[in-house]
Design a protein around this motif. Structure first.
Motif, PDB file in Angstrom:
ATOM      1  N   LYS A   1       0.719  -1.553   0.289  1.00 21.29           N
ATOM      2  CA  LYS A   1      -0.189   0.132  -0.087  1.00 21.29           C
ATOM      3  C   LYS A   1       0.985   1.008   0.021  1.00 21.29           C
ATOM      4  O   LYS A   1       1.707   1.586   0.778  1.00 21.29           O
ATOM      5  CB  LYS A   1      -0.966   0.145   1.334  1.00 21.29           C
ATOM      6  N   LEU A   2       1.179   2.383  -1.253  1.00 22.49           N
ATOM      7  CA  LEU A   2       1.656   3.138  -1.366  1.00 22.49           C
ATOM      8  C   LEU A   2       0.927   4.727  -0.490  1.00 22.49           C
ATOM      9  O   LEU A   2       0.025   4.439  -0.274  1.00 22.49           O
ATOM     10  CB  LEU A   2       2.456   3.090  -2.821  1.00 22.49           C
ATOM     11  N   VAL A   3       2.297   4.976  -0.394  1.00 21.76           N
ATOM     12  CA  VAL A   3       1.492   6.494   0.125  1.00 21.76           C
ATOM     13  C   VAL A   3       2.733   7.519  -0.686  1.00 21.76           C
ATOM     14  O   VAL A   3       3.687   7.304  -1.133  1.00 21.76           O
ATOM     15  CB  VAL A   3       2.296   6.791   1.455  1.00 21.76           C
ATOM     16  N   ILE A   4       1.469   8.276  -1.555  1.00 22.16           N
ATOM     17  CA  ILE A   4       2.144   9.032  -2.883  1.00 22.16           C
ATOM     18  C   ILE A   4       1.612  10.894  -2.918  1.00 22.16           C
ATOM     19  O   ILE A   4       1.083  10.687  -1.219  1.00 22.16           O
ATOM     20  CB  ILE A   4       1.495   8.620  -4.112  1.00 22.16           C
ATOM     21  N   GLY A   5       2.272  11.148  -3.852  1.00 18.89           N
ATOM     22  CA  GLY A   5       1.818  12.877  -3.445  1.00 18.89           C
ATOM     23  C   GLY A   5       2.702  13.614  -3.302  1.00 18.89           C
ATOM     24  O   GLY A   5       2.504  14.389  -2.739  1.00 18.89           O
ATOM     25  N   ARG A   6       4.101  13.166  -2.508  1.00 18.87           N
ATOM     26  CA  ARG A   6       5.207  13.682  -1.875  1.00 18.87           C
ATOM     27  C   ARG A   6       5.847  14.273  -2.741  1.00 18.87           C
ATOM     28  O   ARG A   6       6.318  14.482  -3.869  1.00 18.87           O
ATOM     29  CB  ARG A   6       5.446  12.603  -0.979  1.00 18.87           C
TER      30      ARG A   6
ATOM     31  N   ARG B   1       4.018  16.246 -12.820  1.00 21.55           N
ATOM     32  CA  ARG B   1       4.028  17.357 -12.296  1.00 21.55           C
ATOM     33  C   ARG B   1       2.431  18.273 -11.849  1.00 21.55           C
ATOM     34  O   ARG B   1       1.857  17.849 -12.775  1.00 21.55           O
ATOM     35  CB  ARG B   1       4.824  18.058 -13.270  1.00 21.55           C
ATOM     36  N   ASP B   2       2.489  18.227 -10.170  1.00 21.24           N
ATOM     37  CA  ASP B   2       1.393  19.634  -9.801  1.00 21.24           C
ATOM     38  C   ASP B   2       1.056  20.714 -11.399  1.00 21.24           C
ATOM     39  O   ASP B   2       1.685  21.219 -11.799  1.00 21.24           O
ATOM     40  CB  ASP B   2       1.516  19.898  -9.382  1.00 21.24           C
ATOM     41  N   LYS B   3       0.138  20.985 -11.595  1.00 21.61           N
ATOM     42  CA  LYS B   3      -0.411  21.164 -12.352  1.00 21.61           C
ATOM     43  C   LYS B   3      -0.847  22.482 -11.778  1.00 21.61           C
ATOM     44  O   LYS B   3      -1.208  23.266 -12.952  1.00 21.61           O
ATOM     45  CB  LYS B   3      -2.042  21.094 -13.567  1.00 21.61           C
ATOM     46  N   VAL B   4      -1.295  22.714 -10.663  1.00 24.70           N
ATOM     47  CA  VAL B   4      -1.488  24.058  -9.517  1.00 24.70           C
ATOM     48  C   VAL B   4      -0.539  24.578  -9.451  1.00 24.70           C
ATOM     49  O   VAL B   4      -0.178  25.787  -9.611  1.00 24.70           O
ATOM     50  CB  VAL B   4      -2.086  24.015  -8.178  1.00 24.70           C
ATOM     51  N   THR B   5       1.008  23.867  -8.820  1.00 28.12           N
ATOM     52  CA  THR B   5       1.939  24.237  -8.016  1.00 28.12           C
ATOM     53  C   THR B   5       3.050  24.169  -9.400  1.00 28.12           C
ATOM     54  O   THR B   5       4.300  24.399  -8.678  1.00 28.12           O
ATOM     55  CB  THR B   5       2.217  24.028  -6.629  1.00 28.12           C
ATOM     56  N   GLY B   6       3.434  23.643  -9.875  1.00 27.39           N
ATOM     57  CA  GLY B   6       4.279  22.466 -10.968  1.00 27.39           C
ATOM     58  C   GLY B   6       5.522  22.027 -10.423  1.00 27.39           C
ATOM     59  O   GLY B   6       6.981  21.999 -10.940  1.00 27.39           O
ATOM     60  N   GLU B   7       4.816  21.551  -9.558  1.00 19.49           N
ATOM     61  CA  GLU B   7       6.106  20.487  -8.305  1.00 19.49           C
ATOM     62  C   GLU B   7       5.695  19.492  -8.837  1.00 19.49           C
ATOM     63  O   GLU B   7       4.906  18.583  -9.054  1.00 19.49           O
ATOM     64  CB  GLU B   7       5.333  20.728  -7.289  1.00 19.49           C
ATOM     65  N   ILE B   8       6.832  18.279  -8.566  1.00 20.15           N
ATOM     66  CA  ILE B   8       7.198  17.483  -9.342  1.00 20.15           C
ATOM     67  C   ILE B   8       6.580  16.545  -7.474  1.00 20.15           C
ATOM     68  O   ILE B   8       7.177  16.630  -6.602  1.00 20.15           O
ATOM     69  CB  ILE B   8       8.371  16.939  -9.801  1.00 20.15           C
ATOM     70  N   LYS B   9       5.729  15.066  -7.897  1.00 21.11           N
ATOM     71  CA  LYS B   9       4.868  14.665  -6.580  1.00 21.11           C
ATOM     72  C   LYS B   9       5.596  13.634  -6.890  1.00 21.11           C
ATOM     73  O   LYS B   9       5.339  12.419  -8.380  1.00 21.11           O
ATOM     74  CB  LYS B   9       4.218  14.974  -6.666  1.00 21.11           C
ATOM     75  N   THR B  10       5.561  12.679  -6.334  1.00 19.78           N
ATOM     76  CA  THR B  10       5.606  10.918  -6.365  1.00 19.78           C
ATOM     77  C   THR B  10       3.815  10.379  -6.749  1.00 19.78           C
ATOM     78  O   THR B  10       3.097  10.984  -6.441  1.00 19.78           O
ATOM     79  CB  THR B  10       5.603  10.300  -5.217  1.00 19.78           C
ATOM     80  N   SER B  11       4.021   9.821  -7.734  1.00 19.81           N
ATOM     81  CA  SER B  11       2.499   8.789  -8.583  1.00 19.81           C
ATOM     82  C   SER B  11       2.622   7.941  -7.784  1.00 19.81           C
ATOM     83  O   SER B  11       1.286   7.137  -8.759  1.00 19.81           O
ATOM     84  CB  SER B  11       2.301   9.668  -9.696  1.00 19.81           C
ATOM     85  N   SER B  12       3.678   7.362  -7.809  1.00 19.74           N
ATOM     86  CA  SER B  12       3.444   5.642  -7.783  1.00 19.74           C
ATOM     87  C   SER B  12       4.648   4.520  -6.372  1.00 19.74           C
ATOM     88  O   SER B  12       5.209   6.109  -5.608  1.00 19.74           O
ATOM     89  CB  SER B  12       4.116   4.698  -9.484  1.00 19.74           C
TER      90      SER B  12
END
Length: 435
Positions: free
Chosen positions: A353-358, A380-391
């Protein structure tokens, strides 16, 4: 250079393997535009990410036709779903095997019959289609001497090495009866557990000739022995790799080519499922009795592709094209002196079970030509432009060096300094150290 000589390429997939293929192809003087479907936060720096899933064959075919691209498929599922068949029907160029040829990976039971028929060295194997037969088998043997695998595709993770009868029983029930593995586990394959060292031998073939990437060594378990003071050390899709394998000798490689790889190519052609225009991957165990194939795959490895791309000297595009037009015998694959080591940073909870979005920090920094961050589970977060974990597997930190230990030192120095990081990132220690 005339405009007519340039090629536009569509790479299907969104993982580290696809990023690495794109990174290597971007260096070709004959590649113009690169497209990724769907790609990730790393591939967007190389070309254009498309809002098309890797298994959406109809949309992929329409895009390929409209844009006159050469398509290269990274993951196995589109191949198993028949993307090559559809592209062939539409007259579109695609690197990857047909649905029928993909049986070599998509059904381990079928593959077992194939290697037996064509005298390809492999471990003793039993195929179970009934739950009762499988349970009865494990009551009469030491489960630690066997490996249990799902027949169908399970993203490289449908493998369990049971330590007890209870664990073997739970695994059989989970695979064949439960919903954990779905249809992939309704038939299971039980292999003799071999003793030796593993190596990945991977090449591009036109159905007759094969040209090889550097032999690589993958690391499947989440932790190494020095890290793992707990009982659970699950298999993963791959925590890292190095290439080339410093223990691979010309004599051993010749034996692998003649008794495993070429026999597979010739055998598939005899079966009526030619391996023309795609990648053949043999996961091998080097035993006292010689090399034996644990399984075949019909696509590049992940993380093997990342390190193989770093040490590849030649332009990849002409080799890819030659695999499609049957002229691979005229091409060669050459390697740089030195070695590459790649280590995955994975999400908390992986492979469960993953924790993502960091937020991922440092992945866009430039560490010079000998270091690459191959993205896998990033967006890439479309709002903040940050790169986040997704998997689960997020970034493969990969470095080139004089030899495997030198490349390993470079890779781990970046990780240990925190030059690239995200909250509660996990990585495996010791990949390539002292090799």
């Amino acid at each position: 250079m005339s405009k007519e000589t340039l090629t536009d390429v569509l790479i299907v997939g969104g993982g580290g393997r696809e990023h690495a293929f794109g990174w290597k192809l971007r260096k070709s003087p004959n590649v113009r535009h690169l497209y990724f479907a769907p790609g990730n936060a790393g591939t967007e720096k190389l070309g254009r990410n498309l809002d098309i899933g890797a298994t959406d064959i109809d949309k992929l075919a329409r895009f390929a036709a409209d844009n006159k691209v050469l398509t290269i498929v990274g993951p196995e599922r589109p191949l198993a779903n028949g993307i090559r068949n559809q592209f062939d029907k539409d007259g579109l160029k695609l690197v990857g095997f047909t649905q029928e040829s993909t049986l070599l990976e998509s059904s381990k039971a079928w593959a077992n019959g194939f290697v037996e028929h064509h005298n390809i060295p492999h471990p003793s194997t039993k195929v179970f289609r009934k739950v009762g037969d499988a349970l009865q088998f494990f009551e009469s043997v030491n489960p630690q001497n066997f490996v249990i695998k799902t027949d169908g595709l399970w993203d490289g993770k449908g493998v369990v090495l049971p330590k007890s009868v209870d664990e073997a029983t739970r695994t059989v029930m989970d695979m064949m009866v439960g919903d954990v593995y779905g249809e992939a586990g309704r038939i299971i394959v039980v292999q003799e557990k071999l003793v030796g060292r593993e190596v990945s031998v991977i090449g591009i073939t036109d159905g007759k000739t094969i040209r090889y990437f550097a032999p690589a060594v993958d690391h499947k378990t989440l932790f190494d022995r020095t890290q793992n003071e707990r009982k659970q050390n699950p298999n993963t899709g791959g925590m890292g790799a190095y290439a080339p394998d410093p223990l691979m000798t010309p004599k051993l490689f010749k034996e692998i080519h003649e008794t495993i790889m070429q026999r597979a190519i010739d055998g598939m052609r005899e079966e009526g499922y030619p391996l023309n225009g795609g990648i053949l991957f043999a996961g091998l165990m080097i035993t006292e009795d010689g090399p034996k194939v644990l399984e075949f795959n019909v696509r590049g490895g992940d993380p093997e592709t990342q390190v193989q791309s770093m040490v590849m000297k030649n332009d990849l595009l002409p080799v890819v094209n030659a695999s499609l037009d049957g002229t691979l015998f005229r091409r060669s694959m050459t390697q740089r002196k030195g070695a590459a080591v790649g280590v995955y940073l994975v999400s908390e909870g992986y492979p469960g079970k993953l924790v993502i979005g960091r937020v991922v920090n440092g992945s866009e920094n430039d560490f010079g030509p000998d270091v690459e961050f191959f993205h896998a589970g990033t967006a890439r977060d479309k709002v903040t432009g940050e790169i986040k974990t997704s998997s689960g597997r997020v970034l493969c930190v990969t470095a080139y060096g004089q030899n495997v230990p030198n490349a390993s030192d470079k890779t781990y120095s970046i990780i240990n300094r925190g030059d690239v990081n995200f909250e509660r990132a996990i990585h495996r220690q010791g990949i390539g150290a002292g090799k």
